[in-house]
Each structure stands twice: as C-alpha cells, then as structure tokens.
Design a protein around this motif. Structure first.
Motif, PDB file in Angstrom:
ATOM      1  N   CYS A  85     -36.230  16.742  -0.725  1.00  0.00           N
ATOM      2  CA  CYS A  85     -36.286  15.919   0.608  1.00  0.00           C
ATOM      3  C   CYS A  85     -35.151  14.678  -0.157  1.00  0.00           C
ATOM      4  CB  CYS A  85     -37.395  14.708   0.670  1.00  0.00           C
ATOM      5  SG  CYS A  85     -38.019  14.396  -0.995  1.00  0.00           S
ATOM      6  N   CYS A  86     -34.243  13.847   0.525  1.00  0.00           N
ATOM      7  CA  CYS A  86     -33.559  12.847   0.701  1.00  0.00           C
ATOM      8  C   CYS A  86     -34.403  11.744   0.752  1.00  0.00           C
ATOM      9  CB  CYS A  86     -32.063  12.490   1.553  1.00  0.00           C
ATOM     10  SG  CYS A  86     -31.418  11.068   1.587  1.00  0.00           S
ATOM     11  N   THR A  88     -34.443   7.448  -0.376  1.00  0.00           N
ATOM     12  CA  THR A  88     -34.113   6.324   0.627  1.00  0.00           C
ATOM     13  C   THR A  88     -34.212   4.574  -0.437  1.00  0.00           C
ATOM     14  OG1 THR A  88     -33.257   6.352   2.376  1.00  0.00           O
ATOM     15  CG2 THR A  88     -32.830   4.665   1.431  1.00  0.00           C
ATOM     16  N   GLU A  98     -29.311   6.407  -2.127  1.00  0.00           N
ATOM     17  CA  GLU A  98     -30.589   8.139  -1.725  1.00  0.00           C
ATOM     18  C   GLU A  98     -29.910   8.082  -2.612  1.00  0.00           C
ATOM     19  OE1 GLU A  98     -29.515   8.110   2.804  1.00  0.00           O
ATOM     20  OE2 GLU A  98     -27.726   8.571   2.399  1.00  0.00           O
ATOM     21  N   LEU A 100     -31.761  12.762  -3.752  1.00  0.00           N
ATOM     22  CA  LEU A 100     -32.059  14.112  -3.221  1.00  0.00           C
ATOM     23  C   LEU A 100     -33.269  14.540  -4.811  1.00  0.00           C
ATOM     24  CD1 LEU A 100     -29.115  15.670  -2.160  1.00  0.00           C
ATOM     25  CD2 LEU A 100     -30.119  14.370  -1.057  1.00  0.00           C
ATOM     26  N   LEU A 119     -27.395   9.595  -5.255  1.00  0.00           N
ATOM     27  CA  LEU A 119     -25.738   9.578  -5.174  1.00  0.00           C
ATOM     28  C   LEU A 119     -25.562   8.585  -4.978  1.00  0.00           C
ATOM     29  CD1 LEU A 119     -27.018  11.380  -1.402  1.00  0.00           C
ATOM     30  CD2 LEU A 119     -26.147  12.781  -3.328  1.00  0.00           C
ATOM     31  N   THR A 137     -32.727  15.884   6.064  1.00  0.00           N
ATOM     32  CA  THR A 137     -31.699  15.678   6.346  1.00  0.00           C
ATOM     33  C   THR A 137     -31.185  16.021   4.224  1.00  0.00           C
ATOM     34  OG1 THR A 137     -31.812  13.881   4.849  1.00  0.00           O
ATOM     35  CG2 THR A 137     -31.875  13.464   7.744  1.00  0.00           C
ATOM     36  N   ALA A 138     -31.614  16.922   3.537  1.00  0.00           N
ATOM     37  CA  ALA A 138     -31.141  16.453   2.038  1.00  0.00           C
ATOM     38  C   ALA A 138     -30.488  17.699   1.938  1.00  0.00           C
ATOM     39  CB  ALA A 138     -32.198  17.416   1.134  1.00  0.00           C
ATOM     40  N   LYS A 141     -27.040  15.949   3.491  1.00  0.00           N
ATOM     41  CA  LYS A 141     -26.648  15.355   2.012  1.00  0.00           C
ATOM     42  C   LYS A 141     -25.559  15.932   1.289  1.00  0.00           C
ATOM     43  CE  LYS A 141     -27.828  10.962   3.709  1.00  0.00           C
ATOM     44  NZ  LYS A 141     -26.275  10.233   4.312  1.00  0.00           N
TER      45      LYS A 141
END
Length: 338
Positions: A85-86, A88, A98, A100, A119, A137-138, A141
């Motif tokens: 997962c990503c 925040t 962010e 990962l 990130l 969204t991982a 990104k």
C-alpha cells in the motif's frame, strides 16, 4: 510475453525496516508500520533515532511479484516482494508525505519482512499522523519514481538540428536518436509533483558531462557516456549511468523544494536522444513503469507503439558500486575526452 514486459537488472531503493517506524499514540500503540489491513488511521508514528535507510535491491519481473536481488542489504535474495500500500503521513504543521509499504514473503507465502520506502525524507524528531492508506496507488507511485523524465526548459535536439524545449515538443516531432537516426515521438507525458525525496530532480551543472547548459532530470534518468579511456573501471566503452549515482554536492546536486514539471517521451523503441547536448535515454515501458502511464494510454499502448523494444540497454548500465565515489562525474567527463 508482451512486447512491453521484460526482465530488468537489479534496482536499488533506500528503505527502512518496519520496526523503525512505530506508533507512539493511538489504537496500535507500540506496533511498527504494517500492511494496510492492520494499520489504523489517526495513529501517530515516530521514526526511531537510530533508524537509517538500507539498500533493498530488487528485480522487476514480467509478472508480479518483484524479487529480492542478490546484491542487497535488506531482505533475503530470491524472496518475493509485494507492494502492499501507499500511506500518507501528516506532521503537526499539516505537511504531508507519502511512503510505500513493501512486504517480503517466504516460500509458504507468509510475511517474512516488511519495509518502508519513503517518497520524501522522514525526521526522527517529528511525529506523523497516519491520514491515508491506499492499496490501489502503490504500484503507480512506485512506477513514477522509476520513470525517466526531463524537466521544463530542457533543450532536446530534433532531427533538423534545432534545439527545442521539451515542453514545446508535440507528438510526431522527429527527434535525433543515437542508434536509429530521426524518430517520431509517439507519446508525451507531463506531470507536476513536489520536488522532495525520490521525486527531487538532479541538476548536472553545465560542462560536468560536456552538457552545454545545466541538465535537470529525474533521479533514475540514465545518461549515456562513451569512454575513450576506461578511467572508471567498467570494462567497456559504452555506459549508462543514473543521474542520482553521480551526486557529489558540487557539480551534480539534488534540487529539492517547491514543485517540478516532469516530461516523458515514448518512441517506437527505447532510444538514446540528446538533451542539452549530451546523450540521455527516453522513457522505457516495462513492467514497473507501465503503471505510471495514464489509463487511456495504457488501454491503447499495443496500438500506439506495437513494436516497442524494451531491452533498456541494460547490458551497459553501470553497477552502482563503481559510482560510489565523489569524483565519479569528473572521471566520466575525463574518460569521454574532456
């Protein structure tokens, strides 16, 4: 196997072990960062003062998952890696960053290790609230980090010899390539992102590699060098080197702060083109970077560039270990005749 799927050489990323980022307040008090289904929003995390990033080397295969490469500081060589997962994180001042979550599994499919790829830089003196968890969204990104991109204002050499800024190029423009002469652009992408951490561009000052003006590119952008003398000890004359491996704090620097406009170009084949007078690669579509393309482009990719050759010139990419020296950029300039 699809034309867009290929094995790539090992790629290195800097990660933290999960236990170095723990909950100091909240439902999961004391727990390290974990997989999406085990974390709770609004928990407060803090990075251990003894934490340091370690090198995780991975190989992006034709189909998920990734695999841990042999030359790695983290993980077990040969083990499978998954992007879980990503997340925040937000500071008390409202600044977000962010990261990962990457999971290593054993032969039975159980979790044997968890890593965090930030990130943007994390500070051990700062508390971070978990405000977002996104399993969807991982991969995107991760792909964006790997995409090779030129920044706004970069002069690209056209087939006519004209120097045109990358933001002024259009689909169909014929660009001069090193190996295949004039080639038409098939697709141009543009993204704007915060210039922090993995997304902060690298500035190569004018003259460093015989570039006419400063060249500013994404960190993983590979530059082509032809050595007249092998001062680096690579054992071959033709080299591809990642911009971030040349950072020396003087002529090659990471440019952090504000926002950066990144532009990507696709041709029928992965190409070496000319930017600010030096050779640099175009975007390569493979199993990692394809996720960075817009959905509508992905849907028609086979039609758009049906013959895309995804070799990536991997046979001439320089091992990172040869570039871990402060004079690497200077040696390459001298070895190429400067």
């Amino acid at each position: 196997m699809s034309a867009f799927q290929s094995h790539r050489p090992a790629q290195s990323i800097g990660v933290y072990r999960a236990e170095h980022l723990r909950v100091i307040s909240g439902a999961n008090l004391g727990d390290p960062v974990s997989i999406a289904e085990e974390m709770m929003l609004d928990d407060i995390y803090r990075l251990s003062p003894v934490a340091s990033q370690i090198r995780l080397s991975l190989i992006a295969r034709a189909e998920p998952p990734f695999r841990v490469a042999s030359d790695t500081e983290a993980g077990t060589p040969g083990a499978n890696l998954y992007l879980d997962c990503c997340i925040t994180l937000m500071t008390g001042a409202g600044q977000t960053t962010e990261a990962l979550v990457i999971v290593e599994t054993d032969a039975e499919g159980g979790i044997s290790g968890t890593f965090l790829l930030p990130l943007a830089p994390l500070d051990a003196q700062t508390d971070y609230a978990l405000v977002g968890i996104s399993p969807d969204t991982a991969l995107q990104k991760f792909a964006q980090v790997a995409c090779v991109s030129f920044t706004r204002g970069t002069a690209i050499t056209l087939a006519s010899g004209e120097q045109r800024r990358v933001e002024d190029l259009t689909v169909g423009d014929r660009v001069l390539t090193r190996d295949d002469g004039p080639q038409p652009i098939r697709w141009i992408g543009h993204t704007t992102t915060r210039a922090v951490g993995a997304f902060a561009p690298i500035r190569i000052r004018a003259g460093t590699l015989h570039n006419v003006n400063d060249l500013v590119v994404s960190p993983d952008h590979r530059l082509f060098i032809y050595q007249r003398t092998d001062r680096l000890g690579a054992g071959r004359p033709e080299l591809l080197v990642k911009a971030r491996h040349l950072i020396n704090g003087d002529t090659v620097v990471r440019q952090s702060g504000g926002f950066v406009d990144y532009f990507q170009m696709l041709f029928d084949h992965h190409q070496i083109i000319y930017a600010e007078g030096i050779a640099a690669e175009s975007m390569l579509v493979d199993t990692r970077t394809r996720a960075a393309l817009p959905e509508e482009v992905n849907a028609r990719l086979e039609t758009l560039i049906p013959g895309h050759r995804a070799s990536g010139h991997r046979e001439i990419e320089v091992q990172e270990s040869l570039l871990r020296r402060p004079d690497a950029a200077d040696l390459l300039r001298k070895s190429s005749g400067g």
